[in-house]
Scaffold this motif. Structure first.
Motif, PDB file in Angstrom:
ATOM      1  N   ASN A   1       0.829  -1.209   0.000  1.00 58.79           N
ATOM      2  CA  ASN A   1       0.000   0.000   0.000  1.00 58.79           C
ATOM      3  C   ASN A   1       0.857   1.250   0.000  1.00 58.79           C
ATOM      4  O   ASN A   1       0.622   2.166  -0.783  1.00 58.79           O
TER       5      ASN A   1
ATOM      6  N   GLY B   1      -2.243   9.978   2.315  1.00 58.88           N
ATOM      7  CA  GLY B   1      -2.646   9.584   3.671  1.00 58.88           C
ATOM      8  C   GLY B   1      -4.095   9.141   3.737  1.00 58.88           C
ATOM      9  O   GLY B   1      -4.764   8.969   2.709  1.00 58.88           O
ATOM     10  N   PHE B   2      -4.559   8.953   4.958  1.00 61.51           N
ATOM     11  CA  PHE B   2      -5.947   8.508   5.160  1.00 61.51           C
ATOM     12  C   PHE B   2      -6.836   9.708   5.436  1.00 61.51           C
ATOM     13  O   PHE B   2      -6.407  10.682   6.041  1.00 61.51           O
TER      14      PHE B   2
ATOM     15  N   LEU C   1     -11.755   0.746   6.633  1.00 59.42           N
ATOM     16  CA  LEU C   1     -10.826   0.164   5.658  1.00 59.42           C
ATOM     17  C   LEU C   1     -10.404  -1.254   5.997  1.00 59.42           C
ATOM     18  O   LEU C   1      -9.917  -1.977   5.142  1.00 59.42           O
TER      19      LEU C   1
ATOM     20  N   VAL D   1     -13.245  -3.251   1.099  1.00 61.82           N
ATOM     21  CA  VAL D   1     -13.429  -1.802   1.196  1.00 61.82           C
ATOM     22  C   VAL D   1     -12.148  -1.111   0.732  1.00 61.82           C
ATOM     23  O   VAL D   1     -11.067  -1.392   1.228  1.00 61.82           O
TER      24      VAL D   1
ATOM     25  N   GLY E   1     -10.428   2.804  -0.336  1.00 57.09           N
ATOM     26  CA  GLY E   1     -10.630   4.182   0.082  1.00 57.09           C
ATOM     27  C   GLY E   1     -10.405   5.186  -1.013  1.00 57.09           C
ATOM     28  O   GLY E   1     -10.348   4.851  -2.201  1.00 57.09           O
TER      29      GLY E   1
ATOM     30  N   SER F   1      -7.595   4.975  -3.675  1.00 53.56           N
ATOM     31  CA  SER F   1      -7.510   3.786  -4.516  1.00 53.56           C
ATOM     32  C   SER F   1      -7.845   4.030  -5.985  1.00 53.56           C
ATOM     33  O   SER F   1      -7.550   3.188  -6.819  1.00 53.56           O
TER      34      SER F   1
ATOM     35  N   GLY G   1      -6.331  -2.985  -7.082  1.00 53.19           N
ATOM     36  CA  GLY G   1      -6.392  -3.488  -5.706  1.00 53.19           C
ATOM     37  C   GLY G   1      -7.662  -4.263  -5.465  1.00 53.19           C
ATOM     38  O   GLY G   1      -8.542  -4.332  -6.328  1.00 53.19           O
TER      39      GLY G   1
HETATM   40  N1  LIG Z   1      -0.535   3.967   2.645  1.00 55.01           N
HETATM   41  C1  LIG Z   1      -1.779   4.367   2.320  1.00 55.01           C
HETATM   42  N2  LIG Z   1      -2.040   5.649   1.957  1.00 55.01           N
HETATM   43  C2  LIG Z   1      -3.284   6.027   1.636  1.00 55.01           C
HETATM   44  N3  LIG Z   1      -4.352   5.220   1.629  1.00 55.01           N
HETATM   45  C3  LIG Z   1      -4.159   3.946   1.966  1.00 55.01           C
HETATM   46  C4  LIG Z   1      -2.878   3.447   2.335  1.00 55.01           C
HETATM   47  N4  LIG Z   1      -3.004   2.148   2.642  1.00 55.01           N
HETATM   48  C5  LIG Z   1      -4.297   1.842   2.462  1.00 55.01           C
HETATM   49  N5  LIG Z   1      -5.002   2.900   2.058  1.00 55.01           N
HETATM   50  C6  LIG Z   1      -6.430   2.952   1.784  1.00 55.01           C
HETATM   51  O1  LIG Z   1      -7.030   1.805   2.334  1.00 55.01           O
HETATM   52  C7  LIG Z   1      -7.758   1.101   1.342  1.00 55.01           C
HETATM   53  C8  LIG Z   1      -7.748  -0.345   1.641  1.00 55.01           C
HETATM   54  O2  LIG Z   1      -6.446  -0.876   1.516  1.00 55.01           O
HETATM   55  P1  LIG Z   1      -6.288  -2.397   1.194  1.00 55.01           P
HETATM   56  O3  LIG Z   1      -7.136  -3.166   2.135  1.00 55.01           O
HETATM   57  O4  LIG Z   1      -4.827  -2.700   1.171  1.00 55.01           O
HETATM   58  O5  LIG Z   1      -6.903  -2.586  -0.236  1.00 55.01           O
HETATM   59  P2  LIG Z   1      -6.350  -2.125  -1.657  1.00 55.01           P
HETATM   60  O6  LIG Z   1      -4.944  -1.664  -1.474  1.00 55.01           O
HETATM   61  O7  LIG Z   1      -6.439  -3.368  -2.472  1.00 55.01           O
HETATM   62  O8  LIG Z   1      -7.274  -1.065  -2.112  1.00 55.01           O
HETATM   63  C9  LIG Z   1      -7.105   1.480   0.039  1.00 55.01           C
HETATM   64  O9  LIG Z   1      -8.004   1.360  -1.019  1.00 55.01           O
HETATM   65  C10 LIG Z   1      -6.674   2.914   0.288  1.00 55.01           C
HETATM   66  O10 LIG Z   1      -7.732   3.792   0.003  1.00 55.01           O
END
Ligand SMILES: Nc1ncnc2c1ncn2[C@@H]1O[C@H](COP(=O)(O)OP(=O)(O)O)[C@@H](O)[C@H]1O
Ligand SMILES: [Mg+2]
Lengths: 458, 240
Positions: free
Chosen positions: A364, A396-397, A405, A410, A412, A415, A420
């Motif tokens: 990620n 970031g988040f 998440l 799910v 975010g 993405s 993913g």
């Molecule tokens: N390092 C990160 N920076 C920003 N958003 C992140 C990060 N890691 C995860 N996310 C958010 O969390 C969501 C879920 O992550 P994940 O479960 O790994 O699924 P995926 O990576 O397949 O979308 C991602 O779609 C993204 O929106």
């Protein structure tokens, strides 16, 4: 989290209660028997002495010069005194005439050549009376002499009372002893059962060998059933694992073929719209293979977290392997991978699961951060816990809209435009939770970017 | 006794990812053919063994720069080949291509002696990056330095050596310069350069190429080497 069925009466207690009540019944019967037996013996001995006394008086009567001489021997009455202090009465009758003694003393049955016993109330006390008869001829006339000896039964009653308490004491002793025996026996009978339970629960989560220790005959069906069950369980577990492995192989190989062929075609296509379509196709293949891979990974992770196969893990080494494997991918995006791992931290964990979880987090960070930025992986321990921090310089988040998440599928805000499945964080969270830790999604305190912290107990 | 092995350093021409000889051990015919075609596009030669037996035969009779090994093979587990190779003290790098989930294995593939592994399906730009990394690790300091005009190019170190001193190139800059350096007189269109530099996962516009070209030009400023724009057709490396 283990479930327990509702508890019914304990077998051990049931058995103990039964044995103890049996002991109580036995003790009561014992007291009863002892009492009636001792009463019988006491009465018999009084009767014997009374009879002996009467007989010796009878013997001492002689006919002389046509008259009867009654000379009651001292021993005849003193032998009665030797058994108790009770009052003694006697009476000697010749025909209808009372020769000596208490004329109003009732006589026991006066059968000829026989003796009779009776108990009557005499002078306000229970009195045991024996009567003995003998024929004597006086003046050519044969008549019967009847000697009756009586003795009050106060001493006897006193002795019986004493014997009663002795009986109670003996009964109580017997009860205490056999109840103790019953408790000991019932705990001992169930000892093999608790031994079996201990050896079942002491087993490692992946130890599904049959139980072969000798067991009492009554327990053999239970052990056999248990063994049947573990065998079914182990077969079904390995079937699930085989299924997942087989499914991964079946799905991934053709996808790899399609993707590779698509890349070859893509290189040969000149027209822009065709190239665009081809690129979309490759992304779709990536999307589905990623989803399939992550789904199978998650199934496997769930199987493995159910029964953690822990070994000694050098955490820094374990994480370094993961980070090093990402170097090539990070290079492709000109992302600088930094590591700050505290050495010499050993934990009991499933290293493959930890590596898979961190792989998902690092994937990620590299995927969601812009090119030519920095991703850092650090690991430190304080006295309470170990923190593995993965921080990037991406967007970031969004803490308001991205609460979920960790849930499956799910994805975010970050993405859009990336391939993913929404399972990466689910897997990471599942793994760290199973190890007694947690995953926290935050943003960097300074500067932009996500900061994901995975905790493990120290 | 085995001639197989030491070729990596010599053939991995100073870090040049071309003209390498691969041994592909893969039982799926279609996938094997596709990989062969795809690697052929980058100028590599691929020998294909569909099972362990043939793979051992190839290994004992020919030299390879790198082995790509599938794990599930009809006549056994590909990992036995890993032990075979390692037991024979051959130092040809092996990259495992697995369709298994990493989580299914109790022992990591790397612990069995593989240099790296990829899960199917894989991106060829990732494969290329991993092959480069593995060969760099194996090849150590045998990099050759290529001279272009008045500058020197060290691929392995990722540096350009100019009169004013060395310049470190970032990965993408390095890849781009490499494309030009390998084919000094060829003209590359922007889409072709995008194909070479970016994986399909990334949605990059052709403007990204302009950014990297601009950077390279900045690095090359003051030297006789330059990247010239040919209006409507692309870029070319030229030495004045
Ligand atoms: N390092 C990160 N920076 C920003 N958003 C992140 C990060 N890691 C995860 N996310 C958010 O969390 C969501 C879920 O992550 P994940 O479960 O790994 O699924 P995926 O990576 O397949 O979308 C991602 O779609 C993204 O929106
Ligand atoms: Mg993810």
């Amino acid at each position: 989290m283990s479930m327990r069925p509702a508890r019914t009466t304990s077998l051990r207690r049931m058995m103990a209660v039964q044995l103890v009540s049996a002991a109580a019944v036995l003790a009561t019967v014992l007291i009863f028997l002892f009492q009636s037996f001792s009463r019988q013996i006491a009465e018999e001995s009084q009767d014997n002495v009374l009879l002996a006394s009467a007989t010796s008086i009878l013997e001492s009567i002689s006919a002389r010069d046509g008259a009867l001489s009654v000379d009651i021997p001292y021993a005849a009455l003193s032998m009665l005194g030797s058994i108790s202090d009770d009052r003694v009465f006697y009476r000697v009758d010749f025909g209808q005439e009372t020769l000596t003694g208490y004329g109003d003393l009732p006589r026991a049955t006066d059968l000829p050549n026989a003796s009779g016993f009776t108990t009557v109330e005499y002078k306000g006390a229970d009195t045991r009376i024996v009567s003995a008869t003998r024929n004597l001829s006086v003046d050519g006339q044969s008549r019967s002499v009847i000697v009756s000896v009586g003795q009050t039964q106060e001493g006897l009653a006193e002795r019986l009372r004493e014997l009663f308490w002795t009986a109670i004491l003996i009964g109580a002793g017997f009860f205490a002893f056999s109840a103790g025996l019953a408790l000991w026996a019932s705990s001992r009978v169930f000892r093999p059962l608790s031994a079996l339970a201990t050896s079942v629960s002491r087993r490692g989560p992946n130890d599904l060998r049959p139980f072969l220790k000798p067991a009492p005959e009554e327990m053999l069906p239970l052990v056999a059933a248990l063994n049947g069950f573990t065998e079914r369980l182990s077969r079904s577990l390995s079937r699930s694992e085989d299924f997942i492995t087989e499914a991964a192989h079946r799905v991934r190989t053709p996808l790899a073929t399609v993707r590779t062929q698509a890349e070859v075609l893509f290189r040969r296509i000149e027209r822009d719209e065709n190239r665009h379509a081809m690129r979309e196709m490759i992304r779709a293949v990536d999307e589905s293979s990623r989803a399939a891979g992550q789904l199978l990974d998650q199934a496997m992770v769930t199987l493995r977290t159910d029964a953690l196969d822990r070994s000694d893990v050098d955490l820094a080494e374990c994480l370094r392997d993961v980070v090093e494997r990402f170097r090539a991918v990070a290079d492709l995006r000109d992302i600088d991978l930094r590591m700050d791992l505290e050495p010499e931290i050993h934990i009991r964990a499933d290293p493959i699961l930890i590596q898979n979880a961190v792989t998902n987090l690092l994937d990620n960070a590299i995927k969601y951060a812009p090119m030519e930025t920095e991703v850092s992986v650090s690991m430190h321990r304080d006295d309470k816990r170990i923190a593995i921090t993965i921080s990037d310089q991406g967007r970031g988040f969004d803490e308001d809209s991205e609460a979920d998440l960790f849930a499956r599928f799910v994805r975010g805000a970050a993405s859009s435009g990336t391939v993913g499945s929404g399972l990466g964080l689910t897997i990471a969270n599942e793994v760290f939770t199973a190890h007694g830790g947690a995953v926290e999604l935050t943003n960097n305190l300074e500067g932009p970017g996500a900061c994901v912290i995975a905790y493990l107990p120290a | 006794m085995h001639v197989w092995g030491n070729k990596a350093q010599q053939c991995f021409n100073g870090g040049k990812f071309a003209d390498m000889r691969f041994l592909l051990i893969e039982d799926n015919e279609q996938l094997a053919k596709a990989i062969r075609d795809r690697l052929g596009l980058d100028g590599h030669i691929v020998d294909h063994a569909p099972n362990l037996d043939e793979a051992k035969h190839y290994i004992n009779t020919s030299e390879f720069d790198l082995v790509l090994l599938d794990i599930m093979l009809p006549d056994g587990d590909g990992r036995t080949l890993l032990s075979y190779v390692r037991a024979a003290k051959m130092d040809t790098p092996v990259i495992v291509l697995t369709a298994r989930s990493e989580v299914s294995d109790r022992v990591s593939i790397l612990d069995l002696g593989a240099d790296d592994y990829l899960t199917k399906p894989f991106d060829f730009s990732e494969l290329e990056a991993r092959v480069r990394a593995v060969l760099r690790r194996r090849g150590g300091g045998t990099a050759t330095v290529q001279t272009i005009g008045d500058i020197k190019f060290n691929r392995m170190a990722g540096t350009l050596i100019l009169a004013g001193g060395p310049v470190e190139l970032r990965n993408k800059e390095l890849r781009l310069f490499e494309v030009f350096a390998d084919n000094p007189n060829m003209i590359f269109s922007k889409p072709k350069l995008v194909d070479r530099l970016f994986s399909y996962e990334e949605d990059v516009s052709e403007n990204a190429i302009e950014v990297y070209v601009a950077r390279l030009r900045k690095h090359l400023a003051g030297s006789r080497v330059s990247i010239t724009t040919l209006r409507g057709s692309g870029y070319r490396l030229s030495v004045s």
